[in-house]
Design a protein around this motif. Structure first.
Motif, PDB file in Angstrom:
ATOM      1  N   ALA A 158      23.703 -21.492   4.668  1.00 34.32           N
ATOM      2  CA  ALA A 158      22.434 -22.098   5.092  1.00 34.32           C
ATOM      3  C   ALA A 158      21.924 -21.480   6.388  1.00 34.32           C
ATOM      4  O   ALA A 158      20.716 -21.267   6.556  1.00 34.32           O
ATOM      5  CB  ALA A 158      22.602 -23.605   5.241  1.00 34.32           C
ATOM      6  N   PHE A 159      22.833 -21.202   7.308  1.00 35.55           N
ATOM      7  CA  PHE A 159      22.428 -20.530   8.548  1.00 35.55           C
ATOM      8  C   PHE A 159      21.815 -19.165   8.230  1.00 35.55           C
ATOM      9  O   PHE A 159      20.803 -18.761   8.826  1.00 35.55           O
ATOM     10  CB  PHE A 159      23.625 -20.349   9.479  1.00 35.55           C
ATOM     11  CG  PHE A 159      23.990 -21.574  10.288  1.00 35.55           C
ATOM     12  CD1 PHE A 159      23.042 -22.503  10.671  1.00 35.55           C
ATOM     13  CD2 PHE A 159      25.305 -21.780  10.694  1.00 35.55           C
ATOM     14  CE1 PHE A 159      23.379 -23.622  11.427  1.00 35.55           C
ATOM     15  CE2 PHE A 159      25.664 -22.886  11.457  1.00 35.55           C
ATOM     16  CZ  PHE A 159      24.697 -23.814  11.818  1.00 35.55           C
ATOM     17  N   ALA A 160      22.446 -18.439   7.310  1.00 35.67           N
ATOM     18  CA  ALA A 160      21.932 -17.119   6.945  1.00 35.67           C
ATOM     19  C   ALA A 160      20.532 -17.231   6.348  1.00 35.67           C
ATOM     20  O   ALA A 160      19.638 -16.426   6.654  1.00 35.67           O
ATOM     21  CB  ALA A 160      22.887 -16.437   5.969  1.00 35.67           C
ATOM     22  N   VAL A 161      20.308 -18.238   5.504  1.00 32.20           N
ATOM     23  CA  VAL A 161      18.982 -18.456   4.922  1.00 32.20           C
ATOM     24  C   VAL A 161      17.957 -18.765   6.017  1.00 32.20           C
ATOM     25  O   VAL A 161      16.810 -18.307   5.973  1.00 32.20           O
ATOM     26  CB  VAL A 161      19.036 -19.595   3.884  1.00 32.20           C
ATOM     27  CG1 VAL A 161      17.626 -20.004   3.468  1.00 32.20           C
ATOM     28  CG2 VAL A 161      19.848 -19.180   2.671  1.00 32.20           C
ATOM     29  N   ALA A 162      18.391 -19.528   7.014  1.00 30.70           N
ATOM     30  CA  ALA A 162      17.486 -19.877   8.121  1.00 30.70           C
ATOM     31  C   ALA A 162      17.128 -18.666   8.972  1.00 30.70           C
ATOM     32  O   ALA A 162      16.126 -18.691   9.693  1.00 30.70           O
ATOM     33  CB  ALA A 162      18.132 -20.955   8.991  1.00 30.70           C
ATOM     34  N   GLY A 163      17.966 -17.618   8.900  1.00 28.00           N
ATOM     35  CA  GLY A 163      17.667 -16.410   9.659  1.00 28.00           C
ATOM     36  C   GLY A 163      18.717 -15.992  10.662  1.00 28.00           C
ATOM     37  O   GLY A 163      18.529 -15.033  11.406  1.00 28.00           O
ATOM     38  N   VAL A 164      19.846 -16.722  10.707  1.00 27.60           N
ATOM     39  CA  VAL A 164      20.923 -16.348  11.627  1.00 27.60           C
ATOM     40  C   VAL A 164      21.537 -15.034  11.147  1.00 27.60           C
ATOM     41  O   VAL A 164      21.907 -14.894   9.976  1.00 27.60           O
ATOM     42  CB  VAL A 164      22.010 -17.444  11.688  1.00 27.60           C
ATOM     43  CG1 VAL A 164      23.166 -17.000  12.584  1.00 27.60           C
ATOM     44  CG2 VAL A 164      21.414 -18.750  12.204  1.00 27.60           C
ATOM     45  N   VAL A 165      21.648 -14.076  12.058  1.00 26.32           N
ATOM     46  CA  VAL A 165      22.205 -12.765  11.719  1.00 26.32           C
ATOM     47  C   VAL A 165      23.247 -12.371  12.758  1.00 26.32           C
ATOM     48  O   VAL A 165      23.353 -12.975  13.833  1.00 26.32           O
ATOM     49  CB  VAL A 165      21.112 -11.678  11.654  1.00 26.32           C
ATOM     50  CG1 VAL A 165      20.123 -11.967  10.531  1.00 26.32           C
ATOM     51  CG2 VAL A 165      20.384 -11.563  12.995  1.00 26.32           C
ATOM     52  N   LYS A 166      24.010 -11.340  12.410  1.00 22.30           N
ATOM     53  CA  LYS A 166      25.023 -10.839  13.334  1.00 22.30           C
ATOM     54  C   LYS A 166      24.374 -10.461  14.663  1.00 22.30           C
ATOM     55  O   LYS A 166      23.326  -9.822  14.691  1.00 22.30           O
ATOM     56  CB  LYS A 166      25.731  -9.630  12.739  1.00 22.30           C
ATOM     57  CG  LYS A 166      26.820  -9.070  13.646  1.00 22.30           C
ATOM     58  CD  LYS A 166      27.529  -7.864  13.043  1.00 22.30           C
ATOM     59  CE  LYS A 166      28.564  -7.303  14.004  1.00 22.30           C
ATOM     60  NZ  LYS A 166      29.267  -6.123  13.433  1.00 22.30           N
ATOM     61  N   GLY A 167      25.032 -10.881  15.739  1.00 17.97           N
ATOM     62  CA  GLY A 167      24.512 -10.600  17.072  1.00 17.97           C
ATOM     63  C   GLY A 167      23.717 -11.738  17.675  1.00 17.97           C
ATOM     64  O   GLY A 167      23.472 -11.748  18.884  1.00 17.97           O
ATOM     65  N   ASP A 168      23.313 -12.709  16.850  1.00 16.33           N
ATOM     66  CA  ASP A 168      22.622 -13.884  17.384  1.00 16.33           C
ATOM     67  C   ASP A 168      23.591 -14.737  18.195  1.00 16.33           C
ATOM     68  O   ASP A 168      24.809 -14.679  18.012  1.00 16.33           O
ATOM     69  CB  ASP A 168      22.062 -14.748  16.250  1.00 16.33           C
ATOM     70  CG  ASP A 168      20.740 -14.223  15.708  1.00 16.33           C
ATOM     71  OD1 ASP A 168      20.261 -13.199  16.227  1.00 16.33           O
ATOM     72  OD2 ASP A 168      20.200 -14.842  14.774  1.00 16.33           O
ATOM     73  N   VAL A 169      23.021 -15.556  19.063  1.00 17.80           N
ATOM     74  CA  VAL A 169      23.797 -16.552  19.800  1.00 17.80           C
ATOM     75  C   VAL A 169      23.287 -17.933  19.408  1.00 17.80           C
ATOM     76  O   VAL A 169      22.081 -18.193  19.433  1.00 17.80           O
ATOM     77  CB  VAL A 169      23.687 -16.351  21.318  1.00 17.80           C
ATOM     78  CG1 VAL A 169      24.394 -17.474  22.073  1.00 17.80           C
ATOM     79  CG2 VAL A 169      24.274 -15.001  21.721  1.00 17.80           C
ATOM     80  N   LEU A 170      24.219 -18.799  19.020  1.00 16.11           N
ATOM     81  CA  LEU A 170      23.905 -20.176  18.662  1.00 16.11           C
ATOM     82  C   LEU A 170      24.512 -21.095  19.706  1.00 16.11           C
ATOM     83  O   LEU A 170      25.712 -21.018  19.987  1.00 16.11           O
ATOM     84  CB  LEU A 170      24.446 -20.493  17.265  1.00 16.11           C
ATOM     85  CG  LEU A 170      24.214 -21.912  16.723  1.00 16.11           C
ATOM     86  CD1 LEU A 170      24.018 -21.870  15.213  1.00 16.11           C
ATOM     87  CD2 LEU A 170      25.394 -22.831  17.047  1.00 16.11           C
ATOM     88  N   ALA A 171      23.686 -21.957  20.296  1.00 19.58           N
ATOM     89  CA  ALA A 171      24.150 -22.909  21.309  1.00 19.58           C
ATOM     90  C   ALA A 171      24.594 -24.195  20.623  1.00 19.58           C
ATOM     91  O   ALA A 171      23.804 -24.832  19.920  1.00 19.58           O
ATOM     92  CB  ALA A 171      23.051 -23.201  22.314  1.00 19.58           C
TER      93      ALA A 171
END
Length: 526
Positions: free
Chosen positions: A58-71
């Protein structure tokens, strides 16, 4: 001289942290991984494995990609590990956030870490939204529960999208980005790679073994590297059950030990104090406890003895480390029959140490002599995010991390931490940077100068004390005014709890605050 561990070296764990921890989750299957200590709901290992993979999708669908930072801005919940491992499986680094931070403090961390995503809980949503507005660039704010207008992790964990297949380099890619003040100064992002934190888990195994059937109580916060390692990653790696509490409430804490038959406690000194002295302890059956480990701040040997005697336990174990060390370097092994009172343990596997002279840092000192503790090993951080000069000041060219702590080693290899070179204040295990508070105090229109040091209250907790120089004509400024000013602008654990007005802050010719003089002044007044 270089001190070496008496334990056999362990090979580096070259796995992403989600695989290093949950690699055997399917094997543990229906065994209980997590229990909500307040609500009583539970999550099996099989459910944890599926949920974190579905959420990663689901994160990937939302647009989370390698190198992102999630708080990850949340108190302890059973969803916290799901979010953490889902984010790393999607390729993101997780920056863990104190749930009591202000919007301004969160915005500072978001900006510095270059976070694009926030996961929070509905009671903290106003803070998260305000921080996102302040910093800009936040793609989405998710919630772990339910809130109108925000995607819920609960729904996202049912995603049917394909699981992301992200190529990670465990030795280079950052898994978690906690914030630490290091030896002094403002908080900095500590880059801990998948390899450094996974290998630290393997280093700790011989001294604090865990297995299916073990029950660990997670009351220390997961956002802190101590809680993340000892209460989340380590037990879940070995099939233990983690009972999760959102915060420390003594009655709830004691009730959870009794109800869930907890056998292992990982705590900080204020909890040891409560266990040793609070009358409520006598009302609960704590006979399931096998051991207690205390870390994050110094523990008085007499208090430790009083606690173990009251509960009928073996001597309390201590551990030593710091965020920059993933975090562990020393532990008193559970197998040690009679560890020396006050020791923080022996070197864990694959770790080296030097003690260097305070007068001549180029000179090593031997057993019995005091000096600054230097550490080298696979658990040393990659560095401070975006701060190469501060990284170089912390880790020298030969890979030695300069801890800022003063210690000595006895002839049997036991380490004793006796003082701090660093200026950092440890309030109930949480880091408070004096420079942070001083900068804030100087924004008050009635404050001409300010200095902050740590002093000890009647319960043995180190608390921030501010020395204030009033501006001319500002004689009406009171202690209460100063404390209220700070309290409105910082997380509760950072509050100034004592104030003294002085004629001038002692400074060196370079302008550096001479905190030792303030500490001497404090000792003379008590």
């Amino acid at each position: 001289m270089v001190f070496h561990s008496e334990y056999a070296d362990v090979p580096a764990v070259d796995l992403p942290i989600h695989d290093a921890v949950l690699g055997r989750a399917a094997e543990f299957g229906d065994a209980v991984a997590l229990i909500d200590g307040a609500a009583g709901t539970s999550v099996s290992y099989a459910q944890l494995d599926v949920a974190h993979r579905r959420l990663a999708a689901a994160f990937a669908v939302a647009g989370v990609v390698k190198g992102d930072v999630l708080a990850l801005h949340s108190p302890n919940t059973v969803a916290y590990p799901v979010v953490f491992y889902a984010a790393t499986r999607a390729g993101a680094s997780v920056t863990t956030v104190h749930p009591l931070c202000t919007a301004e403090e969160l915005a500072t961390q978001l900006r510095d870490s270059r976070a694009r995503w926030i996961v929070t809980v509905s009671p903290l949503l106003d803070v998260a939204r305000r921080a996102a507005e302040l910093v800009g660039g936040i793609e989405e704010v998710f919630v772990c529960d339910r809130a109108e207008g925000h995607q819920s992790v609960l729904d996202m964990a049912g995603s049917a999208a394909p699981e992301p297949d992200v190529a990670l380099d465990p030795g280079e890619d950052v898994a978690v980005l906690p914030y630490s003040s290091g030896t002094t100064g403002v908080p900095k992002g500590v880059m801990l790679t998948h390899r450094s934190i996974a290998t630290n888990l393997a280093q700790l195994e011989p001294v604090i073994p865990m297995a299916p059937g073990h029950r660990i109580l997670a009351v220390l916060p997961f956002f802190h590297i101590y809680g993340l390692t000892a209460l989340m990653n380590a037990p879940l790696r070995h099939g233990a059950t983690v009972v999760v509490l959102p915060r420390f409430d003594l009655e709830q804490f004691l009730e959870a030990i009794e109800k869930h038959r907890i056998n292992g406690l990982f705590v900080a000194p204020p909890i040891v104090l409560a266990l040793a002295k609070h009358p409520a302890v006598a009302r609960y059956d704590l006979s399931s406890l096998d051991y207690i480990v205390s870390a994050a701040a110094p523990l008085d040997a007499r208090l430790a003895a009083a606690c173990s005697e009251r509960l009928g336990l073996p001597p309390l174990r201590q551990a030593y480390g710091m965020t920059e060390l993933s975090p562990g370097t020393h532990v008193v092994p559970l197998s040690a029959a009679e560890p020396p009172p006050g020791t923080v343990g022996k070197l864990i596997a694959g770790t080296e140490m030097r003690i260097v002279s305070l007068d001549d840092p180029a000179q090593d000192v031997g057993p019995g002599a005091e000096g600054e503790i230097l550490i080298r090993g696979p658990q040393v951080m990659k560095g401070y995010l975006g701060r190469p000069e501060e990284t170089a000041a912390m880790i020298d060219a030969d890979g030695w991390a300069h801890t800022g702590d003063v210690g000595r080693v006895d002839g049997d290899g036991w380490l004793f931490v006796v003082d701090r070179v660093k200026e950092l204040i440890k309030y109930k295990g949480f880091q408070v940077a004096p420079a942070d508070l001083e900068a804030l105090l100087l924004t008050h229109e009635s404050v001409a100068d300010a200095a902050v040091i740590g002093v000890y209250d009647e319960d043995g907790n180190e608390v921030p004390k501010a020395y204030i120089v009033r501006r001319p004509g500002a004689e009406a400024l009171t202690e209460g005014d100063v404390m209220a000013f700070v309290a409105e602008r910082v997380a509760p654990y950072k509050k100034v709890r004592r104030v003294e007005f002085i004629g001038g802050v002692p400074r060196a010719t370079t302008g550096k605050i001479l905190r030792r003089e303030l500490r001497d002044r404090e000792r003379e007044s008590t």
